[in-house]
Design a protein around this motif. Structure first.
Motif, PDB file in Angstrom:
ATOM      1  N   SER A   7      -0.413 -56.760  72.497  1.00 13.13           N
ATOM      2  CA  SER A   7      -1.280 -55.690  72.012  1.00 13.13           C
ATOM      3  C   SER A   7      -2.685 -55.828  72.585  1.00 13.13           C
ATOM      4  O   SER A   7      -3.324 -56.883  72.423  1.00 13.13           O
ATOM      5  CB  SER A   7      -1.361 -55.699  70.480  1.00 13.13           C
ATOM      6  N   ASP A   8      -3.156 -54.784  73.256  1.00 11.58           N
ATOM      7  CA  ASP A   8      -4.527 -54.695  73.778  1.00 11.58           C
ATOM      8  C   ASP A   8      -4.961 -55.997  74.467  1.00 11.58           C
ATOM      9  O   ASP A   8      -6.074 -56.486  74.264  1.00 11.58           O
ATOM     10  CB  ASP A   8      -5.496 -54.353  72.641  1.00 11.58           C
ATOM     11  N   LEU A   9      -4.085 -56.550  75.288  1.00 16.13           N
ATOM     12  CA  LEU A   9      -4.354 -57.852  75.906  1.00 16.13           C
ATOM     13  C   LEU A   9      -5.362 -57.714  77.044  1.00 16.13           C
ATOM     14  O   LEU A   9      -5.163 -56.949  77.979  1.00 16.13           O
ATOM     15  CB  LEU A   9      -3.049 -58.457  76.429  1.00 16.13           C
ATOM     16  N   ARG A  10      -6.440 -58.501  76.945  1.00 18.71           N
ATOM     17  CA  ARG A  10      -7.482 -58.519  77.968  1.00 18.71           C
ATOM     18  C   ARG A  10      -7.676 -59.955  78.439  1.00 18.71           C
ATOM     19  O   ARG A  10      -7.902 -60.853  77.629  1.00 18.71           O
ATOM     20  CB  ARG A  10      -8.783 -57.940  77.411  1.00 18.71           C
ATOM     21  N   VAL A  11      -7.580 -60.152  79.749  1.00 16.01           N
ATOM     22  CA  VAL A  11      -7.572 -61.509  80.316  1.00 16.01           C
ATOM     23  C   VAL A  11      -8.473 -61.566  81.542  1.00 16.01           C
ATOM     24  O   VAL A  11      -8.512 -60.636  82.349  1.00 16.01           O
ATOM     25  CB  VAL A  11      -6.130 -61.915  80.714  1.00 16.01           C
ATOM     26  N   SER A  12      -9.167 -62.706  81.684  1.00 17.32           N
ATOM     27  CA  SER A  12     -10.033 -62.916  82.842  1.00 17.32           C
ATOM     28  C   SER A  12      -9.786 -64.298  83.433  1.00 17.32           C
ATOM     29  O   SER A  12      -9.156 -65.158  82.805  1.00 17.32           O
ATOM     30  CB  SER A  12     -11.507 -62.793  82.441  1.00 17.32           C
ATOM     31  N   ILE A  13     -10.298 -64.509  84.651  1.00 21.11           N
ATOM     32  CA  ILE A  13     -10.304 -65.831  85.276  1.00 21.11           C
ATOM     33  C   ILE A  13     -11.683 -66.068  85.879  1.00 21.11           C
ATOM     34  O   ILE A  13     -12.432 -65.130  86.149  1.00 21.11           O
ATOM     35  CB  ILE A  13      -9.225 -65.981  86.377  1.00 21.11           C
ATOM     36  N   LEU A  23      -6.625 -58.313  83.274  1.00 16.73           N
ATOM     37  CA  LEU A  23      -5.921 -57.433  82.335  1.00 16.73           C
ATOM     38  C   LEU A  23      -6.953 -56.747  81.454  1.00 16.73           C
ATOM     39  O   LEU A  23      -7.842 -57.387  80.900  1.00 16.73           O
ATOM     40  CB  LEU A  23      -4.927 -58.218  81.479  1.00 16.73           C
ATOM     41  N   LYS A  24      -6.809 -55.428  81.307  1.00  7.17           N
ATOM     42  CA  LYS A  24      -7.864 -54.636  80.685  1.00  7.17           C
ATOM     43  C   LYS A  24      -7.339 -53.791  79.524  1.00  7.17           C
ATOM     44  O   LYS A  24      -7.685 -52.623  79.373  1.00  7.17           O
ATOM     45  CB  LYS A  24      -8.521 -53.754  81.751  1.00  7.17           C
ATOM     46  N   GLY A  25      -6.484 -54.410  78.734  1.00  9.66           N
ATOM     47  CA  GLY A  25      -5.942 -53.721  77.565  1.00  9.66           C
ATOM     48  C   GLY A  25      -4.494 -53.341  77.740  1.00  9.66           C
ATOM     49  O   GLY A  25      -4.163 -52.147  77.848  1.00  9.66           O
ATOM     50  N   VAL A  26      -3.609 -54.336  77.746  1.00 10.17           N
ATOM     51  CA  VAL A  26      -2.178 -54.113  77.974  1.00 10.17           C
ATOM     52  C   VAL A  26      -1.429 -54.088  76.648  1.00 10.17           C
ATOM     53  O   VAL A  26      -1.601 -54.993  75.818  1.00 10.17           O
ATOM     54  CB  VAL A  26      -1.591 -55.207  78.892  1.00 10.17           C
ATOM     55  N   ASP A  27      -0.615 -53.068  76.460  1.00 10.90           N
ATOM     56  CA  ASP A  27       0.264 -52.954  75.297  1.00 10.90           C
ATOM     57  C   ASP A  27       1.705 -52.884  75.787  1.00 10.90           C
ATOM     58  O   ASP A  27       2.036 -52.047  76.643  1.00 10.90           O
ATOM     59  CB  ASP A  27      -0.051 -51.688  74.500  1.00 10.90           C
ATOM     60  N   LEU A  28       2.548 -53.760  75.247  1.00  9.84           N
ATOM     61  CA  LEU A  28       3.949 -53.787  75.687  1.00  9.84           C
ATOM     62  C   LEU A  28       4.772 -54.512  74.628  1.00  9.84           C
ATOM     63  O   LEU A  28       4.389 -55.616  74.195  1.00  9.84           O
ATOM     64  CB  LEU A  28       4.049 -54.517  77.028  1.00  9.84           C
ATOM     65  N   GLY A  64      -7.244 -59.160  72.232  1.00 10.97           N
ATOM     66  CA  GLY A  64      -5.854 -58.746  72.060  1.00 10.97           C
ATOM     67  C   GLY A  64      -4.989 -59.862  71.532  1.00 10.97           C
ATOM     68  O   GLY A  64      -5.482 -60.939  71.147  1.00 10.97           O
ATOM     69  N   SER A  65      -3.683 -59.623  71.524  1.00 11.46           N
ATOM     70  CA  SER A  65      -2.767 -60.600  70.929  1.00 11.46           C
ATOM     71  C   SER A  65      -1.403 -60.573  71.603  1.00 11.46           C
ATOM     72  O   SER A  65      -1.023 -59.592  72.238  1.00 11.46           O
ATOM     73  CB  SER A  65      -2.594 -60.319  69.431  1.00 11.46           C
ATOM     74  N   ILE A  66      -0.709 -61.702  71.460  1.00 12.98           N
ATOM     75  CA  ILE A  66       0.709 -61.807  71.823  1.00 12.98           C
ATOM     76  C   ILE A  66       1.399 -62.458  70.637  1.00 12.98           C
ATOM     77  O   ILE A  66       1.003 -63.545  70.204  1.00 12.98           O
ATOM     78  CB  ILE A  66       0.933 -62.669  73.078  1.00 12.98           C
TER      79      ILE A  66
END
Length: 252
Positions: A7-13, A23-28, A64-66
């Motif tokens: 849900s609304d996953l946002r990820v950086s490196i 990742l800029k807000g992934v829902d799956l 966001g969350s997993i």
């Protein structure tokens, strides 16, 4: 029924140029037994999603969350995620000098199940799975991935998948570097695991050729760290004909 929910996953490196947001807000959401194909151009965030689910320390979750069956995956260590039922087949499997395939597999199975499998029955199970994947029995005594061809490495990944029996498998470009014969063998292994255990699959790929053998229920198109479009198998067929150009034009 098991559920893997993103849900609304946002990820950086962190890079030499500073923080890069991938990742800029992934829902799956993947339900038990479903096959989801994630497709998209290079640099769109597909592998970042895979490694974030697995718990790679390079990737920082900004929001966001997993969850897996309601449990917070992001709060779990990497080994806890594996025990909970998550599996990652890597795009570039690493070599492990000094560790034989047989020892690696039994140690992994013991760690996942919390107890060592009976030696006699386990040995027969491993041999049967290797035979189905067209792997010579001599592989068991070789060091993990050391000197393996690309196809051998990918078959070893699927061997692990069949033996460890996770709830959900993330397959990160498993078709990369495979010839037609190896692709069929690997796909057959994935389909066996899916059919016998109700495995949920997140299949990451650039191309549709593996989808001729592993048939997705849903297709998600990744562009610039977001899901640009979702659909059924017909979406993959359209991508085969049209490519990703129209999505990239929309980003300009």
């Amino acid at each position: 029924m098991s559920t893997l929910k993103i849900s609304d996953l946002r990820v950086s490196i962190e890079t030499d140029q500073g923080t890069k947001h991938i990742l800029k807000g992934v829902d799956l959401t993947i339900e038990e037994g479903e096959i989801h194909a994630v497709m998209g151009p290079n640099g769109s965030g597909k592998s970042t999603l895979a490694y974030t689910i697995a718990g790679h320390p390079r990737y920082k979750v900004e929001g966001g969350s997993i969850t897996l069956d309601g449990e917070d995956v992001l709060a779990m260590s990497v080994d806890a995620r594996a025990r909970a039922g998550l599996f990652l087949a890597m795009q570039y499997p690493v070599e492990i000098p000094g560790v034989t395939v047989s020892n690696f597999l039994r140690t992994a199975k013991t760690a996942i199940d919390g107890e060592a499998p009976a030696i006699r029955g386990w040995g027969a199970t491993v041999k049967d799975s290797m035979k189905k994947l067209r792997m010579d029995s001599s592989f068991a005594s070789r060091n993990v991935n050391e000197g393996f061809s690309g196809g051998e490495k990918k078959r070893h990944e699927i061997l692990q998948l069949e033996l460890l029996k996770p709830k959900f498998a993330v397959l990160d470009e498993t078709d990369s570097g495979l010839d037609v014969d190896a692709l069929k063998i690997v796909s057959e292994g994935v389909n066996r695991a899916h059919e016998t255990t109700g495995l949920g699959i997140l299949l990451i790929t650039h191309y549709t050729r593996i989808l001729r053998y592993i048939h997705p229920d849903f297709v998600h198109v990744f562009v610039d760290g977001r899901v640009a479009e979702e659909g059924g198998p017909e979406l993959a067929e359209r991508l085969e004909n049209e490519g990703y150009d129209r999505y990239l034009v929309e980003q300009v």
